[in-house]
Write a protein that holds these residues in place. Structure first.
Motif, PDB file in Angstrom:
ATOM      1  N   PHE A   1       0.773  -1.134   0.123  1.00  0.00           N
ATOM      2  CA  PHE A   1      -0.131  -0.067  -0.006  1.00  0.00           C
ATOM      3  C   PHE A   1       0.765   1.522  -0.056  1.00  0.00           C
ATOM      4  O   PHE A   1       0.425   2.440  -0.241  1.00  0.00           O
ATOM      5  CB  PHE A   1      -0.881   0.155   1.082  1.00  0.00           C
ATOM      6  CG  PHE A   1      -1.774  -1.117   1.086  1.00  0.00           C
ATOM      7  CD1 PHE A   1      -2.700  -1.376   0.034  1.00  0.00           C
ATOM      8  CD2 PHE A   1      -1.994  -2.056   2.249  1.00  0.00           C
ATOM      9  CE1 PHE A   1      -3.686  -2.407   0.123  1.00  0.00           C
ATOM     10  CE2 PHE A   1      -2.869  -3.133   2.409  1.00  0.00           C
ATOM     11  CZ  PHE A   1      -3.694  -3.357   1.043  1.00  0.00           C
ATOM     12  N   TRP A   2       2.057   1.280   0.264  1.00  0.00           N
ATOM     13  CA  TRP A   2       2.967   2.485   0.294  1.00  0.00           C
ATOM     14  C   TRP A   2       2.824   3.235  -1.056  1.00  0.00           C
ATOM     15  O   TRP A   2       2.921   2.505  -2.025  1.00  0.00           O
ATOM     16  CB  TRP A   2       4.339   2.084   0.468  1.00  0.00           C
ATOM     17  CG  TRP A   2       4.819   3.270   0.859  1.00  0.00           C
ATOM     18  CD1 TRP A   2       5.698   4.197   0.146  1.00  0.00           C
ATOM     19  CD2 TRP A   2       5.411   3.733   2.359  1.00  0.00           C
ATOM     20  NE1 TRP A   2       6.455   5.106   0.861  1.00  0.00           N
ATOM     21  CE2 TRP A   2       6.214   4.955   2.207  1.00  0.00           C
ATOM     22  CE3 TRP A   2       4.803   3.358   3.553  1.00  0.00           C
ATOM     23  CZ2 TRP A   2       6.385   5.601   3.318  1.00  0.00           C
ATOM     24  CZ3 TRP A   2       5.124   4.102   4.789  1.00  0.00           C
ATOM     25  CH2 TRP A   2       6.091   5.295   4.436  1.00  0.00           C
ATOM     26  N   PRO A   3       2.713   4.444  -1.109  1.00  0.00           N
ATOM     27  CA  PRO A   3       2.394   5.250  -2.508  1.00  0.00           C
ATOM     28  C   PRO A   3       3.834   4.903  -3.330  1.00  0.00           C
ATOM     29  O   PRO A   3       4.986   5.292  -2.935  1.00  0.00           O
ATOM     30  CB  PRO A   3       2.269   6.689  -2.038  1.00  0.00           C
ATOM     31  CG  PRO A   3       1.717   6.576  -0.312  1.00  0.00           C
ATOM     32  CD  PRO A   3       2.191   5.383  -0.199  1.00  0.00           C
ATOM     33  N   ARG A   4       3.520   4.698  -4.505  1.00  0.00           N
ATOM     34  CA  ARG A   4       4.775   4.611  -5.524  1.00  0.00           C
ATOM     35  C   ARG A   4       4.725   6.134  -6.449  1.00  0.00           C
ATOM     36  O   ARG A   4       3.613   6.713  -6.734  1.00  0.00           O
ATOM     37  CB  ARG A   4       4.602   3.548  -6.345  1.00  0.00           C
ATOM     38  CG  ARG A   4       4.535   2.224  -5.581  1.00  0.00           C
ATOM     39  CD  ARG A   4       5.670   1.873  -4.886  1.00  0.00           C
ATOM     40  NE  ARG A   4       5.969   0.591  -4.605  1.00  0.00           N
ATOM     41  CZ  ARG A   4       5.598  -0.032  -3.635  1.00  0.00           C
ATOM     42  NH1 ARG A   4       4.417   0.387  -2.888  1.00  0.00           N
ATOM     43  NH2 ARG A   4       5.926  -1.317  -3.476  1.00  0.00           N
ATOM     44  N   PRO A   5       5.894   6.451  -6.585  1.00  0.00           N
ATOM     45  CA  PRO A   5       6.040   7.752  -7.488  1.00  0.00           C
ATOM     46  C   PRO A   5       5.584   7.426  -8.906  1.00  0.00           C
ATOM     47  O   PRO A   5       5.517   6.460  -9.518  1.00  0.00           O
ATOM     48  CB  PRO A   5       7.421   8.037  -7.563  1.00  0.00           C
ATOM     49  CG  PRO A   5       8.192   6.944  -6.981  1.00  0.00           C
ATOM     50  CD  PRO A   5       7.331   5.959  -6.295  1.00  0.00           C
TER      51      PRO A   5
END
Length: 109
Positions: free
Chosen positions: A105-109
């Protein structure tokens, strides 16, 4: 809703794999009837199909699922098999859940 679907699919896959493995174990190691093993085998096949419902790639799906499997296995063993997790089992499970959150779930660029 975007968080619920992948978590639900991981949970369902875990129930199929752990439940199937447990039934196979009961048949082969505890002398349960053959139909127990057959149901276990069917659940294991179902697990392989359910895992494909994830929208992520194969590698990410199985990496995250591995962590889900560990946490669910501890819970399954405690509920069905009389295993009593100690604080280190619980702490390790919490670390694993944090790792799942980062990978999935960590936002990706």
């Amino acid at each position: 809703m975007p968080l619920i679907k992948p978590l639900a699919v991981f949970f369902l896959a875990g129930l199929c794999e752990i439940g199937g493995g447990y039934l196979m174990w009961q048949w082969l190691k505890s002398g349960r009837p053959a139909w127990t093993g057959l149901i276990g085998a069917l659940l294991l096949v179902l697990y392989g199909w359910v895992a494909t419902w994830q929208p992520t790639s194969f590698g990410k799906t199985y990496a995250v699922y591995g962590a889900v499997f560990i946490v669910m296995s501890i819970a399954w063993a405690a509920y069905f098999d009389g295993f009593r997790p100690d604080r280190f089992d619980m702490f390790g499970g919490a670390i694993i859940l944090l790792g799942i959150a980062v990978v999935l779930f960590w936002p990706r660029p």
